[in-house]
Design a protein around this motif. Structure first.
Motif, PDB file in Angstrom:
ATOM      1  N   GLY A 281       0.806  -1.214   0.000  1.00 24.02           N
ATOM      2  CA  GLY A 281       0.000   0.000   0.000  1.00 24.02           C
ATOM      3  C   GLY A 281       0.839   1.262   0.000  1.00 24.02           C
ATOM      4  O   GLY A 281       0.335   2.346  -0.275  1.00 24.02           O
ATOM      5  N   ALA A 282       2.110   1.121   0.328  1.00 27.88           N
ATOM      6  CA  ALA A 282       3.026   2.267   0.299  1.00 27.88           C
ATOM      7  C   ALA A 282       4.317   1.863  -0.411  1.00 27.88           C
ATOM      8  O   ALA A 282       5.402   2.309  -0.059  1.00 27.88           O
ATOM      9  N   ASP A 283       4.155   1.030  -1.430  1.00 24.23           N
ATOM     10  CA  ASP A 283       5.326   0.410  -2.053  1.00 24.23           C
ATOM     11  C   ASP A 283       5.544   0.825  -3.505  1.00 24.23           C
ATOM     12  O   ASP A 283       6.434   0.302  -4.163  1.00 24.23           O
ATOM     13  N   GLU A 284       4.751   1.772  -4.005  1.00 29.83           N
ATOM     14  CA  GLU A 284       4.931   2.204  -5.385  1.00 29.83           C
ATOM     15  C   GLU A 284       5.918   3.363  -5.468  1.00 29.83           C
ATOM     16  O   GLU A 284       5.961   4.230  -4.579  1.00 29.83           O
ATOM     17  N   VAL A 285       6.684   3.375  -6.537  1.00 28.67           N
ATOM     18  CA  VAL A 285       7.711   4.392  -6.705  1.00 28.67           C
ATOM     19  C   VAL A 285       7.960   4.585  -8.198  1.00 28.67           C
ATOM     20  O   VAL A 285       7.883   3.635  -8.978  1.00 28.67           O
ATOM     21  N   THR A 286       8.223   5.810  -8.607  1.00 31.42           N
ATOM     22  CA  THR A 286       8.601   6.042  -9.994  1.00 31.42           C
ATOM     23  C   THR A 286      10.078   5.718 -10.184  1.00 31.42           C
ATOM     24  O   THR A 286      10.868   5.723  -9.231  1.00 31.42           O
ATOM     25  N   LEU A 287      10.448   5.462 -11.418  1.00 32.19           N
ATOM     26  CA  LEU A 287      11.861   5.226 -11.712  1.00 32.19           C
ATOM     27  C   LEU A 287      12.690   6.443 -11.327  1.00 32.19           C
ATOM     28  O   LEU A 287      13.802   6.300 -10.792  1.00 32.19           O
ATOM     29  N   HIS A 288      12.161   7.630 -11.577  1.00 30.00           N
ATOM     30  CA  HIS A 288      12.890   8.849 -11.216  1.00 30.00           C
ATOM     31  C   HIS A 288      13.202   8.862  -9.719  1.00 30.00           C
ATOM     32  O   HIS A 288      14.343   9.104  -9.305  1.00 30.00           O
ATOM     33  N   HIS A 289      12.203   8.571  -8.904  1.00 31.87           N
ATOM     34  CA  HIS A 289      12.409   8.556  -7.454  1.00 31.87           C
ATOM     35  C   HIS A 289      13.407   7.471  -7.066  1.00 31.87           C
ATOM     36  O   HIS A 289      14.284   7.685  -6.214  1.00 31.87           O
ATOM     37  N   ALA A 290      13.298   6.299  -7.693  1.00 27.90           N
ATOM     38  CA  ALA A 290      14.193   5.191  -7.351  1.00 27.90           C
ATOM     39  C   ALA A 290      15.641   5.538  -7.688  1.00 27.90           C
ATOM     40  O   ALA A 290      16.564   5.251  -6.908  1.00 27.90           O
ATOM     41  N   VAL A 291      15.857   6.170  -8.843  1.00 25.03           N
ATOM     42  CA  VAL A 291      17.218   6.530  -9.221  1.00 25.03           C
ATOM     43  C   VAL A 291      17.778   7.581  -8.268  1.00 25.03           C
ATOM     44  O   VAL A 291      18.935   7.495  -7.837  1.00 25.03           O
ATOM     45  N   VAL A 292      16.978   8.584  -7.936  1.00 19.94           N
ATOM     46  CA  VAL A 292      17.432   9.610  -6.995  1.00 19.94           C
ATOM     47  C   VAL A 292      17.794   8.970  -5.655  1.00 19.94           C
ATOM     48  O   VAL A 292      18.809   9.320  -5.037  1.00 19.94           O
ATOM     49  N   ARG A 293      17.006   8.008  -5.206  1.00 20.42           N
ATOM     50  CA  ARG A 293      17.291   7.312  -3.954  1.00 20.42           C
ATOM     51  C   ARG A 293      18.630   6.572  -4.037  1.00 20.42           C
ATOM     52  O   ARG A 293      19.445   6.628  -3.101  1.00 20.42           O
ATOM     53  N   VAL A 294      18.869   5.907  -5.149  1.00 12.63           N
ATOM     54  CA  VAL A 294      20.132   5.170  -5.309  1.00 12.63           C
ATOM     55  C   VAL A 294      21.317   6.138  -5.399  1.00 12.63           C
ATOM     56  O   VAL A 294      22.375   5.888  -4.814  1.00 12.63           O
ATOM     57  N   VAL A 295      21.141   7.238  -6.118  1.00 16.49           N
ATOM     58  CA  VAL A 295      22.207   8.244  -6.196  1.00 16.49           C
ATOM     59  C   VAL A 295      22.546   8.759  -4.795  1.00 16.49           C
ATOM     60  O   VAL A 295      23.719   8.844  -4.411  1.00 16.49           O
ATOM     61  N   ALA A 296      21.515   9.106  -4.025  1.00 13.64           N
ATOM     62  CA  ALA A 296      21.742   9.638  -2.683  1.00 13.64           C
ATOM     63  C   ALA A 296      22.425   8.610  -1.792  1.00 13.64           C
ATOM     64  O   ALA A 296      23.367   8.936  -1.047  1.00 13.64           O
ATOM     65  N   ASP A 297      21.980   7.364  -1.865  1.00 11.44           N
ATOM     66  CA  ASP A 297      22.554   6.317  -1.018  1.00 11.44           C
ATOM     67  C   ASP A 297      24.006   6.051  -1.391  1.00 11.44           C
ATOM     68  O   ASP A 297      24.871   5.881  -0.518  1.00 11.44           O
ATOM     69  N   THR A 298      24.293   6.043  -2.687  1.00 12.07           N
ATOM     70  CA  THR A 298      25.658   5.772  -3.132  1.00 12.07           C
ATOM     71  C   THR A 298      26.603   6.900  -2.729  1.00 12.07           C
ATOM     72  O   THR A 298      27.726   6.646  -2.259  1.00 12.07           O
ATOM     73  N   HIS A 299      26.171   8.137  -2.876  1.00 16.08           N
ATOM     74  CA  HIS A 299      27.017   9.246  -2.454  1.00 16.08           C
ATOM     75  C   HIS A 299      27.210   9.244  -0.937  1.00 16.08           C
ATOM     76  O   HIS A 299      28.308   9.565  -0.438  1.00 16.08           O
ATOM     77  N   ARG A 300      26.176   8.893  -0.208  1.00 16.94           N
ATOM     78  CA  ARG A 300      26.302   8.828   1.257  1.00 16.94           C
ATOM     79  C   ARG A 300      27.367   7.807   1.647  1.00 16.94           C
ATOM     80  O   ARG A 300      28.254   8.076   2.470  1.00 16.94           O
ATOM     81  N   HIS A 301      27.309   6.634   1.028  1.00 15.65           N
ATOM     82  CA  HIS A 301      28.286   5.607   1.368  1.00 15.65           C
ATOM     83  C   HIS A 301      29.671   5.919   0.804  1.00 15.65           C
ATOM     84  O   HIS A 301      30.683   5.522   1.399  1.00 15.65           O
ATOM     85  N   ALA A 302      29.730   6.641  -0.306  1.00 10.12           N
ATOM     86  CA  ALA A 302      31.036   7.091  -0.794  1.00 10.12           C
ATOM     87  C   ALA A 302      31.668   8.035   0.215  1.00 10.12           C
ATOM     88  O   ALA A 302      32.901   8.034   0.400  1.00 10.12           O
ATOM     89  N   GLY A 303      30.857   8.844   0.877  1.00  6.65           N
ATOM     90  CA  GLY A 303      31.374   9.695   1.948  1.00  6.65           C
ATOM     91  C   GLY A 303      31.893   8.886   3.120  1.00  6.65           C
ATOM     92  O   GLY A 303      32.938   9.218   3.706  1.00  6.65           O
ATOM     93  N   HIS A 304      31.168   7.813   3.471  1.00  2.87           N
ATOM     94  CA  HIS A 304      31.681   6.920   4.508  1.00  2.87           C
ATOM     95  C   HIS A 304      33.047   6.363   4.085  1.00  2.87           C
ATOM     96  O   HIS A 304      33.983   6.304   4.892  1.00  2.87           O
ATOM     97  N   ALA A 305      33.134   5.949   2.817  1.00  2.52           N
ATOM     98  CA  ALA A 305      34.382   5.375   2.320  1.00  2.52           C
ATOM     99  C   ALA A 305      35.519   6.392   2.363  1.00  2.52           C
ATOM    100  O   ALA A 305      36.671   6.029   2.637  1.00  2.52           O
ATOM    101  N   ASP A 306      35.221   7.661   2.081  1.00  3.03           N
ATOM    102  CA  ASP A 306      36.233   8.711   2.182  1.00  3.03           C
ATOM    103  C   ASP A 306      36.888   8.699   3.564  1.00  3.03           C
ATOM    104  O   ASP A 306      38.113   8.738   3.694  1.00  3.03           O
TER     105      ASP A 306
END
Length: 209
Positions: free
Chosen positions: A127-152
């Motif tokens: 019931g709260a599980d739908e997402v557009t591709l645009h939103h999904a990509v933005v989420r992945v971009v944000a998560d990857t940059h966040r973890h790249a900062g951890h890696a730094d």
């Protein structure tokens, strides 16, 4: 950046974080690539392993495009946080190869579908599980940059290597002595602020006065 092609912008931002993350593994021993450097066990190779699953999930399964990749951390007998570290018998090369295959699968999804395509995230509440591709990509971009900062931070703690990649550090110029001078200046400011706020409470830490 290309204002007429939002997909290209998203791909560029995502790829820069992907590349930065893998660069943080270069030149490290097996131990340093894997060892936990925080109380919650954060480690460099584990970040790569985790993000492979993020891409395959959000930019694959969510849009009915499963990769077919076996992900052992999803097994019923996998322990908690099993995606956040590599087992001793799992090679660094295999983890990096999985991540690169995840990139290719995610990029193919982005190429094939419009950004307003709606998918269903399997692990979100019904019931709260739908997402557009645009939103999904933005989420992945944000998560990857966040973890790249951890890696730094993890890599800097290991051997002092810092920056975006080997060709572009994205840091102000300065040798080791200049950075030590800067660090000492920051330490003094922190201690002075602490004394002004809590004069009766000693500052804790391992740095010298």
């Amino acid at each position: 950046m290309n204002p007429t092609d939002p997909k290209a912008d998203l791909r560029t931002s995502l790829q820069s974080a992907r590349d930065a993350l893998l660069w943080k593994l270069e030149g490290l021993t097996e131990y340093d690539a894997r060892r936990p450097l925080t109380p919650t066990g954060t480690n460099l190779l584990g970040l790569v392993r985790h993000l492979a699953g993020v891409e395959l999930g959000y930019l694959g399964d969510t849009f009915g495009l499963p990769s077919g990749e076996p992900l052992p951390w999803l097994a019923e007998d996998a322990g908690p946080n099993a995606d956040m570290y590599a087992a001793a018998d799992e090679s660094r090369e295999s983890v990096v190869a999985l991540y690169r295959r995840a990139w290719a699968h995610a990029d193919a999804t982005l190429d094939a579908l419009a950004l307003d395509t709606v998918g269903t995230v399997p692990w979100w509440p019904r019931g709260a599980d739908e997402v557009t591709l645009h939103h999904a990509v933005v989420r992945v971009v944000a998560d990857t940059h966040r973890h790249a900062g951890h890696a730094d931070i993890l890599r800097e703690l290991l051997d002092g290597a810092a920056g975006l990649n080997k060709d572009r550090r994205s840091l102000p110029p300065g040798d080791a002595a200049a950075w030590e001078h800067h660090r000492a200046r920051v330490e003094r400011a922190a201690r002075q602020a602490h004394r002004a706020k809590d004069p009766d409470e000693p500052a804790t830490g391992t740095a010298p006065n």
